[in-house]
Design a protein around this motif. Structure first.
Motif, PDB file in Angstrom:
ATOM      1  N   VAL B 102      45.781  34.869  29.256  1.00  0.00           N
ATOM      2  CA  VAL B 102      45.304  33.685  28.538  1.00  0.00           C
ATOM      3  C   VAL B 102      45.067  32.537  29.530  1.00  0.00           C
ATOM      4  N   LEU B 103      45.985  32.405  30.501  1.00  0.00           N
ATOM      5  CA  LEU B 103      45.803  31.390  31.547  1.00  0.00           C
ATOM      6  C   LEU B 103      44.588  31.715  32.411  1.00  0.00           C
ATOM      7  N   ALA B 104      44.567  32.952  32.901  1.00  0.00           N
ATOM      8  CA  ALA B 104      43.623  33.294  33.966  1.00  0.00           C
ATOM      9  C   ALA B 104      42.189  33.367  33.467  1.00  0.00           C
ATOM     10  N   PHE B 105      41.976  33.758  32.220  1.00  0.00           N
ATOM     11  CA  PHE B 105      40.608  33.937  31.750  1.00  0.00           C
ATOM     12  C   PHE B 105      39.884  32.618  31.515  1.00  0.00           C
ATOM     13  N   ARG B 106      40.547  31.521  31.841  1.00  0.00           N
ATOM     14  CA  ARG B 106      39.807  30.260  31.805  1.00  0.00           C
ATOM     15  C   ARG B 106      38.854  30.157  32.988  1.00  0.00           C
ATOM     16  N   THR B 107      39.008  31.060  33.951  1.00  0.00           N
ATOM     17  CA  THR B 107      38.153  31.021  35.138  1.00  0.00           C
ATOM     18  C   THR B 107      37.475  32.360  35.317  1.00  0.00           C
ATOM     19  N   ARG B 108      36.542  32.401  36.285  1.00  0.00           N
ATOM     20  CA  ARG B 108      35.840  33.654  36.549  1.00  0.00           C
ATOM     21  C   ARG B 108      35.659  33.858  38.050  1.00  0.00           C
ATOM     22  N   ASP B 109      35.207  35.072  38.389  1.00  0.00           N
ATOM     23  CA  ASP B 109      34.820  35.409  39.752  1.00  0.00           C
ATOM     24  C   ASP B 109      35.933  35.114  40.759  1.00  0.00           C
ATOM     25  N   LEU B 110      35.548  34.488  41.886  1.00  0.00           N
ATOM     26  CA  LEU B 110      36.538  34.258  42.940  1.00  0.00           C
ATOM     27  C   LEU B 110      37.667  33.357  42.451  1.00  0.00           C
ATOM     28  N   TYR B 111      37.346  32.411  41.577  1.00  0.00           N
ATOM     29  CA  TYR B 111      38.381  31.535  41.057  1.00  0.00           C
ATOM     30  C   TYR B 111      39.419  32.342  40.274  1.00  0.00           C
ATOM     31  N   PHE B 112      38.932  33.305  39.513  1.00  0.00           N
ATOM     32  CA  PHE B 112      39.846  34.175  38.764  1.00  0.00           C
ATOM     33  C   PHE B 112      40.728  34.943  39.755  1.00  0.00           C
ATOM     34  N   ALA B 113      40.110  35.467  40.797  1.00  0.00           N
ATOM     35  CA  ALA B 113      40.871  36.237  41.780  1.00  0.00           C
ATOM     36  C   ALA B 113      41.957  35.368  42.410  1.00  0.00           C
ATOM     37  N   VAL B 114      41.597  34.143  42.782  1.00  0.00           N
ATOM     38  CA  VAL B 114      42.578  33.299  43.462  1.00  0.00           C
ATOM     39  C   VAL B 114      43.638  32.801  42.480  1.00  0.00           C
ATOM     40  N   LEU B 115      43.234  32.545  41.253  1.00  0.00           N
ATOM     41  CA  LEU B 115      44.222  32.117  40.262  1.00  0.00           C
ATOM     42  C   LEU B 115      45.246  33.237  40.032  1.00  0.00           C
ATOM     43  N   THR B 116      44.766  34.472  39.890  1.00  0.00           N
ATOM     44  CA  THR B 116      45.705  35.578  39.699  1.00  0.00           C
ATOM     45  C   THR B 116      46.496  35.839  40.978  1.00  0.00           C
ATOM     46  N   LEU B 117      45.873  35.573  42.127  1.00  0.00           N
ATOM     47  CA  LEU B 117      46.629  35.643  43.382  1.00  0.00           C
ATOM     48  C   LEU B 117      47.806  34.690  43.319  1.00  0.00           C
ATOM     49  N   GLY B 118      47.538  33.466  42.867  1.00  0.00           N
ATOM     50  CA  GLY B 118      48.608  32.486  42.736  1.00  0.00           C
ATOM     51  C   GLY B 118      49.675  32.963  41.764  1.00  0.00           C
ATOM     52  N   ILE B 119      49.251  33.518  40.643  1.00  0.00           N
ATOM     53  CA  ILE B 119      50.221  33.998  39.660  1.00  0.00           C
ATOM     54  C   ILE B 119      51.034  35.151  40.250  1.00  0.00           C
ATOM     55  N   GLY B 120      50.363  36.020  40.993  1.00  0.00           N
ATOM     56  CA  GLY B 120      51.067  37.131  41.646  1.00  0.00           C
ATOM     57  C   GLY B 120      52.107  36.627  42.638  1.00  0.00           C
ATOM     58  N   LEU B 121      51.728  35.597  43.402  1.00  0.00           N
ATOM     59  CA  LEU B 121      52.668  35.044  44.381  1.00  0.00           C
ATOM     60  C   LEU B 121      53.845  34.380  43.676  1.00  0.00           C
ATOM     61  N   VAL B 122      53.567  33.682  42.586  1.00  0.00           N
ATOM     62  CA  VAL B 122      54.645  33.052  41.835  1.00  0.00           C
ATOM     63  C   VAL B 122      55.582  34.122  41.282  1.00  0.00           C
ATOM     64  N   GLY B 123      54.989  35.207  40.764  1.00  0.00           N
ATOM     65  CA  GLY B 123      55.808  36.304  40.237  1.00  0.00           C
ATOM     66  C   GLY B 123      56.747  36.840  41.302  1.00  0.00           C
ATOM     67  N   HIS B 124      56.195  37.103  42.487  1.00  0.00           N
ATOM     68  CA  HIS B 124      57.006  37.607  43.587  1.00  0.00           C
ATOM     69  C   HIS B 124      58.129  36.639  43.935  1.00  0.00           C
ATOM     70  N   GLN B 125      57.804  35.345  43.950  1.00  0.00           N
ATOM     71  CA  GLN B 125      58.814  34.338  44.255  1.00  0.00           C
ATOM     72  C   GLN B 125      59.896  34.291  43.177  1.00  0.00           C
ATOM     73  N   LEU B 126      59.466  34.480  41.933  1.00  0.00           N
ATOM     74  CA  LEU B 126      60.455  34.457  40.854  1.00  0.00           C
ATOM     75  C   LEU B 126      61.428  35.624  40.978  1.00  0.00           C
ATOM     76  N   PHE B 127      60.918  36.790  41.401  1.00  0.00           N
ATOM     77  CA  PHE B 127      61.817  37.923  41.620  1.00  0.00           C
ATOM     78  C   PHE B 127      62.874  37.552  42.660  1.00  0.00           C
ATOM     79  N   LEU B 128      62.448  36.763  43.662  1.00  0.00           N
ATOM     80  CA  LEU B 128      63.375  36.355  44.716  1.00  0.00           C
ATOM     81  C   LEU B 128      64.379  35.327  44.207  1.00  0.00           C
TER      82      LEU B 128
END
Lengths: 236, 323, 389, 232, 289
Positions: B102-128
């Motif tokens: 729901v968050l990520a689909f507000r964007t498209r293309d490279l922006y979508f990729a980088v936004l999900t990259l950010g979410i992925g990095l946050v996820g990894h940090q949260l595991f830590l």
């Protein structure tokens, strides 16, 4: 009683009036032609009717639904389908898959290959749309819209780039649509073609409705001829 | 769903062949094959989003981690049966996937990729950071093994069997999904979302369902990974680890087919293992091979094979391939 | 279960067939040979090979009267849990039943469940994470993070720091898991912890944390992690005007330190860890010197800081095999549990003996207490008197 | 001057131009007229070397230029004012003109002055971003930019599109003056207004083929074209 | 704590300048050629290593940095030829994977050549500027200055030279640029060379403060990607402002909230930013395809 009723539609982009105060009524079962030179606002009108863009002002009623303008999915829901001037098809998919998308995902019923037969696409079902010859691609565009089983179809220049034979075929197809109870709003540059199949014609010029009448009246109207050939006319 | 018969039969044959090979493998090969199978599940589920819907998400590795930690927590701390924890983990991951989408689909293309990259990095940090649940950097220790299945072989063999069946189920589910009205709508979104909307397709629903589908199976793969390894650490779920790896698997395997990503997962899991002998040069060789591959077969293994088959067919028909 | 035995028998037969007449003792080593951690892993791997070559050159192992050579089989963990497990599985599939390693604390716990359920004996020479050993099959000749912290705690007590700040690498599993214990001990001792900050491996800018720390102006700043970040933190906090005592807790070869910070800034920085290869060389330990010379002759570079541990690990395994007179993992493990330092004359590290003189305690852990050294000139110098410089 | 011999051009499975042939003389400005989709823009892009020819030949001044790249064609004087003007919107008017002269190096002050004399509005707006100009002004800029390239053949792709009639008159006037300097003109248009002002020879393009050609006065006056367009 | 704010802001600007410096090269290549050159981080890394090699061979730091930059510029063009040129017709995804593969190759070449031990170039400008409010090392001031000079230089190249004219033309309208007789390969090579120069320069300068090792480019490129999206992809002012914003945000989070949450905070800002303004600070609204 009219199927489609357009009342006082206006739209402007960045301060430029693309359409001003357009009103007209399309009765059921006709082919209604819409002509006008480049930039007259024809495609804008189709975009509004199909819900792709929202007008600044005005209202639309269709088939008892008074709530227009509407969203694209609502337009399809109440029975309005459209084609695009630059033919849009799902270029990476085969013809069959294209039709499946429209039927299954769009209209929510099973794939009906009768439409493919009607449009002469039955031999090309397994070809990828992006590799189709131009004429077939244009027919595919129409087939996609017809797959939605609409009550009104908006055709944006279906004859562009077609050969004379293909144009005749397209004309016959459009006439057969009305026989099936589908009303057609036809935008066309090829006036000869349009005049041959339209029941009634509106002429748009720079966002205004300039003329409305039968094809014969239209062809005799000196104002229409001047505007259409790009001669003279008042300044914008 | 009559169209599913053929993929069902073909995949059953492949599955049977793979299962028949299981008793012949040693522990090492069993482990690598099990990893390849888990990555195949990830890749197939990811392809539904990337290959069929046209969105590049780099958060898939983090979702894989959500499934893993969820299963770890349920089985080790809450002492839930693994067979219950597995679907629960997949479901929870799907729910979290829906929020991300729901968050990520507000964007498209490279922006979508980088936004999900950010979410992925946050996820990894949260595991830590959430070390109370995840064990932090030290990892989650002591995850119970899958209950033994009495019928078949050693624990390692059982793991591989379960993983292979997991691939099979994922493949069939993905096949069913992409052929369902929703899946067809996803392909419409990928090809031309304006046309899709003009055909009355609700593109928001379509792409959300693709994301959630992917998240569900990523969660399931994570749960299997946790229980098979008895130990998970955040590092496995970093964007630079699983997040990018799954993209590479799908692109090298061939986007937009569901069997291509399986081949990609198998090949790219086997490749570094076979390069172990080269030790110091193994990573260099891996990079160079990957580069050569993407340049000479930009549409992946699947594209390469499909083109080859087409050429073969038209050669047999005695004519040039048509444009 | 019979299947399993059949399989094991088949594997054993295959190995026997492979090895042929000149049977060797296969010992596996698991270290990161490729990837960024190879800087630490490769020297460990090479030190083990060196020790093996030396033993073989001296006639090999005497196993119950039979002479056998050692064969080292390398497994690359790539410093990742799955890479480590794959490498271990590969070694085991090749019939290796004696494992030395791993280095990474992120890898070790992934291997534990496999080793615990297999017929394998392991000696950890790298990871300092707590746990990992059981005294039955799993041993460690490296210190635990608790041993590391012991030196820090004694230092803080002896110096009577009223306030300390701690910067910890939160990607370091061992340091992270012992953080709470360490601060608890400090608080008990009256060393108030005024700031606990974190960073991660690969970070380059610590100014946010360090400005806060410099503002709090603690008596000591403790940095726990790896030397390149340690050097950076030291430089950046000095640049921010901090003048208190900086204490490192990290394996930090002077050569690496010198590549990242100038000697003047380092002067007086303390380091609290168990003695490293370099320390033994500085102390004039003859076995360390011999090993370093042989290492340089063989590999053309100086041994890494952990090389002495890996070197020792192989010698401990060798001694245990000879003592057991067998290459069965259970026998080796049994011998290892009772081994005394005197039975392994080649050891470089000075291990604290257990109460009954054994090398390992009942959990399979050696005692390797931390010590404090101070940076002087271009290297670490052991600090004999904690209370004064 | 320019001779197109039996060229076939298309995209993918689509054949846009089929066995298309025309000849253009320097002293007789020519117009190619056709409706939407007839292949007008494809023809222009092909002449500039942006689209490859599948069959046939393009001769310019008797030399075969079919295989040359776009830069080399520009150097030889085949210059195009593309459809929709295609000015560089976030660059100044002056920079747009400099880009016109790109293949010849920095333009001299005289060259710029000459264009400014032809289109005074460009002098006034010299520092402004081109994107801020009106449609007619952008068309002037596109023409001025093309002049900086020192064209020997100027191809104009629908320059009247979207312009008010007054602006069309200005463009027509400018093109006539350019032609008067000995530049060959190929005007590709849908609307008659500009063609009537400029062209001496005309071709009618229908679905990728040239269906009629003749002196512009004959072809454009009277009903010939109106018939083709309006189907009267 | 609040009295430390000027110092923290100064820290943030210094950190942000390093992000901006790396991001500028990346955004230039993306803005002009639409290529996501993830191997930019490795050009940065090689800039650091080559400068280090020059300095250890006895060269003056500045000379070594210039030599390294020139070498890496050539390398940048080579990377384009090998990694991206053969894939002109392929999807952006393929470009991304091939860039990733090239990153691995370059990292491994560096590993084989120099090993993985981190090292730092001796600081060419030791010393600290102390003011009543904040103190900054001369090295950080140098980085800020180079970032500003680099931005001005890039602006000058783009706006004051013929080469820049052609680059801007291609970035605005590739077809129209071709119609002006601009040769694509020259623009392409120049863009990669300039982009690589920024990477190399950043590597040389930061290598004098931060450790150099083969995988040092990975994190800066991830950060630069974030900066790109924050600022608007392809926008040079966006790269600068986005970089500074990220730097200040990270430092303030570490200084005032929690250093454990530094990364999370930075990405939460990114996510929030994209939700409010999906095209970034300076980006144009995304165009419907």
């Amino acid at each position: 009683m009219s199927l489609l009723s357009v009342r006082n539609i206006s739209v402007s982009f960045g301060g430029i009036h693309a359409l001003s105060d357009i009103s007209f009524d399309v009765p059921e079962g006709v082919v209604w032609g819409l002509i006008g030179p480049n930039g007259a606002g024809k495609t804008t009108l189709v975009n509004i009717l199909s819900g792709l863009i929202r007008p600044t002002a005005g209202s639309i009623a269709f088939d008892g639904h008074e709530d227009g303008p509407w969203s694209m999915s609502r337009a399809v829901e109440i029975g309005i389908a459209r084609t695009f001037q630059q033919t849009r098809a799902f270029n990476g998919l085969t013809v069959r898959e294209n039709l499946r998308v429209a039927a299954v995902a769009g209209a929510g019923h099973a794939l009906d290959l009768g439409i493919a037969r009607r449009l002469g696409l039955e031999d090309s079902l397994d070809r990828v749309a992006g590799e189709l010859p131009y004429a077939l691609l244009r027919r595919l565009g129409v087939a996609l819209a017809l797959s939605l089983k609409p009550r009104l179809i908006l055709l944006d220049e279906p004859a562009v780039g077609l050969t004379a034979d293909e144009i005749d075929r397209m004309g016959a197809l459009i006439r057969s649509m009305t026989a099936d109870g589908v009303t057609v709003l036809l935008i066309e540059h090829n006036v000869r073609f349009l005049m041959s199949i339209a029941d009634r014609v509106s002429v748009l010029d720079r966002g205004r409705l300039l003329f409305e009448g039968t094809p014969a009246e239209c062809q005799r109207n000196p104002q229409v001829i001047d505007v259409y050939l790009g001669r003279g006319g008042e300044d914008a | 769903m009559h169209g599913l018969t053929r993929p069902l039969l073909v995949s059953l044959v492949v599955l049977a062949a793979a299962l028949a090979a299981v008793p012949l493998l040693n522990e090492y090969v069993l482990y690598v094959a099990m990893l390849a199978a888990l990555f195949a599940i990830l890749a197939v589920s990811f392809d539904v989003l990337l290959g069929f819907t046209g969105y590049l998400s780099l958060a898939h590795g983090a979702l894989f981690g959500v499934g893993a930690y969820c299963c770890a927590y349920l089985t080790a701390r809450a002492e839930v049966s693994f067979w219950l924890a597995l679907p629960a983990s997949a479901l929870l991951t799907a729910v979290i996937g829906a929020l991300v989408a729901v968050l990520a689909f507000r964007t498209r293309d490279l922006y979508f990729a980088v936004l999900t990259l950010g979410i992925g990095l946050v996820g990894h940090q949260l595991f830590l950071v959430a070390s109370g649940i995840t064990g932090g950097i030290g990892g989650f220790v002591g995850i119970p093994s899958m209950p033994e299945i009495a019928l078949f072989g050693s624990p390692s063999q059982q793991k591989l069997v379960v993983a292979l069946i997991g691939v099979w189920i994922t493949y069939l589910a993905a096949t069913a999904f992409v052929r369902s009205p929703l899946g067809v709508a996803c392909q419409a979104v990928r090809e031309d979302h304006v046309l899709a909307q003009a055909l009355g397709i609700r593109i928001a629903v379509a792409r959300l369902s693709a994301f959630v589908f992917g998240a569900f199976f990523a969660g399931a793969a994570g749960a299997l990974f946790a229980t098979f390894s008895n130990f998970v650490a955040p590092e496995s779920f970093a964007v630079l680890a699983a997040g990018f790896q799954v993209v590479v698997l799908v692109v090298v395997g061939g986007m937009g087919t569901l069997w291509g990503p399986i081949l990609g997962a198998v090949l790219l899991t086997a490749l570094p293992e076979s390069l172990r002998v080269a030790s110091t040069y193994s990573l260099l060789a891996y990079g160079a091979l990957l580069l050569a591959f993407i340049i000479f077969a930009p549409r992946g293994i699947a594209g390469f094979l499909i083109d080859g088959a087409r050429r073969l067919r038209s050669a047999r028909a005695g004519r040039e391939p048509s444009a | 279960m019979t299947r399993k035995h059949l399989l094991a028998a088949a594997v054993a037969a295959a190995i026997a067939g492979q090895a042929g007449a000149a049977e060797t003792v296969r010992i596996g080593e698991l270290h990161p040979i490729t990837g960024p951690a190879s800087y630490y892993g490769l020297p460990e791997s090479q030190a083990i090979r060196l020790a093996a070559e030396q033993i073989n050159a001296a006639g090999g192992l005497d196993i119950g009267g039979e002479t056998r050579m050692i064969e080292i089989v390398s497994g690359d963990t790539q410093a990742s849990p799955t890479g480590g497990v794959a490498a271990l599985r590969k070694l085991m599939a090749d019939g290796v039943q004696i494992i030395i390693g791993p280095l990474s604390s992120g890898v070790a716990p992934a291997l534990t469940p496999i080793i615990a359920s297999a017929d394998v004996v392991q000696i950890v020479d790298g990871s300092i994470a707590e746990g990992l050993t059981d005294g039955r099959r799993m041993f460690r000749n490296q210190a635990t993070v608790g041993d590391y912290n012991l030196a820090l705690e004694r230092l803080a007590k002896a110096r009577g720091y009223d306030s300390v700040a701690i910067m910890t690498d939160r990607f370091h599993a061992g340091f992270m898991e012992s953080q709470d214990d360490l601060t608890a001990v400090f608080s008990e001792q009256g060393n108030a912890v005024v700031a606990e900050e974190y960073y991660k491996l690969g970070d380059t800018d610590f100014s946010g944390q360090l400005t806060t720390i410099a503002g709090a102006d603690p008596d000591a700043l403790i940095v726990r992690g790896y030397p390149s970040e340690g050097a950076l933190i030291t430089r950046q906090v000095r640049d921010l005007g901090y003048e208190g005592q900086i204490v490192w807790e990290m394996v930090s070869p002077p050569s690496t330190v010198m590549k990242n910070i100038d000697a003047a800034t380092m002067e007086g920085v303390l380091n609290a860890i168990p003695p490293t290869t370099e320390d033994y060389l500085n102390l004039g330990n003859p076995r360390a010197i011999a090993m370093a010379e042989a290492y340089e002759a063989t590999y053309g570079s100086v041994p890494g800081e952990l090389a002495a541990l890996s070197f020792d690990a192989l010698h401990i395994v060798a001694a245990a095999i000879e003592k057991a007179g067998s290459i069965e993992p259970a026998d080796i493990a049994g011998a290892m549990a009772t081994l005394t330092a005197a039975e392994v004359p080649a050891l470089i590290n000075t291990y604290g003996a257990q109460e009954d003189g054994r090398l390992f305690d009942e959990t399979g852990q050696v005692s390797l207490p931390g010590a404090v050294s101070v940076w002087q000139g271009e290297g670490w110098v052991p600090l004999t008197d904690l209370a004064a410089d | 001057m320019l001779e197109i011999r039996d060229i076939d051009v298309g995209y993918g499975g689509l054949r846009v131009l089929q066995e298309f042939s025309i000849r253009i003389a320097r002293e007789r400005p020519a117009a190619v007229l056709g409706t939407n989709g007839a292949g007008k823009t494809t023809l222009c892009r092909t002449l500039s070397g942006l689209l490859p020819v599948r069959r046939g030949q393009i001769l310019f001044d008797g030399e075969d230029v079919t295989a040359l790249g776009s830069a080399e064609r520009v150097r030889r004087g085949i210059v195009q004012v593309p459809e929709g003007r295609q000015v560089f919107p976030e660059m100044s008017v002056l920079d747009n003109l400099r880009l016109g002269a790109f293949v010849h190096g920095e333009p001299s002050r005289e060259e710029i002055a000459e264009v400014h004399a032809l289109f005074p509005i460009l002098a006034e707006r010299s520092r402004q971003n081109a994107g801020l100009l009106s449609g007619g002004e952008q068309q002037m800029l596109a023409l001025g930019r093309a002049l900086m390239t020192r064209p020997r053949l100027l191809i104009l792709d629908e320059p009247s599109q979207g312009l008010a009639p007054k602006a069309v008159d200005q463009v027509g006037e400018a093109v006539r003056r350019i032609a008067a300097r000995g530049v060959a003109i190929l005007l590709v248009e849908q609307n008659l207004a500009l063609a009537e002002m400029v062209a001496e020879h005309a071709f009618i393009l229908e679905t990728g083929r040239c269906v009629r050609d003749g002196p512009a006065a004959e072809l454009l006056s009277g009903d010939a074209l109106a018939k083709s367009y309006l189907g009267i | 704590m609040l009295e430390l704010l000027p110092q923290q802001l100064a820290n943030g600007l210094a950190l942000g300048s390093t992000y901006a410096l790396v991001a500028m090269g990346l955004t230039l290549i993306f803005g002009v050629l639409l290529i996501p050159n993830f191997a930019h981080g490795e050009l940065y890394m090689l800039g650091g290593f080559l400068t280090y090699a020059g300095v250890t061979a006895g060269l003056d730091f500045w000379l070594a940095a210039v030599l390294a930059t020139v070498l890496v510029m050539g390398l940048g063009v080579l990377v384009d030829r090998i990694t991206f040129k053969p894939l002109e017709q392929a999807s952006g995804l393929s470009l991304m994977i091939s860039a990733l593969a090239m990153s691995i190759v370059l990292q491994q070449i560096a590993t084989i050549t120099w090993g993985t031990e981190p090292r730092t170039i001796p600081n060419p400008v030791p010393g600290i500027l102390r003011t009543p409010f904040a103190s900054l090392t001369y090295h950080k001031l140098l980085i800020i200055a180079v970032m500003v000079l680099g931005a001005v230089g890039l602006w000058a190249i783009l706006n004051r030279t013929r080469l820049g004219l052609s680059i801007r033309a291609v970035s605005q309208n590739r077809d129209a640029a071709l119609l002006m007789g601009i040769e694509m390969w020259k623009v392409r090579a120049a863009t990669f060379a300039i982009g690589a120069a920024f990477g190399a320069l950043a590597g040389a300068l930061l290598g004098a403060a931060f450790p150099i090792y083969p995988t040092m480019g990975v994190i800066p490129v991830l950060k630069a990607l974030v900066v790109l999206v924050l600022g608007g992809i392809g926008s040079i002012p966006g790269a600068i402002l986005g970089g500074l914003l990220l730097g200040v945000a990270e430092v303030l989070i570490a200084g005032y909230i929690s250093s454990e949450l530094q990364d999370i905070g930075a990405f939460v800002i990114l996510v929030a930013m994209l939700l409010v303004r999906p095209q970034g600070l300076f980006g144009r609204a995304q165009i419907e395809r």
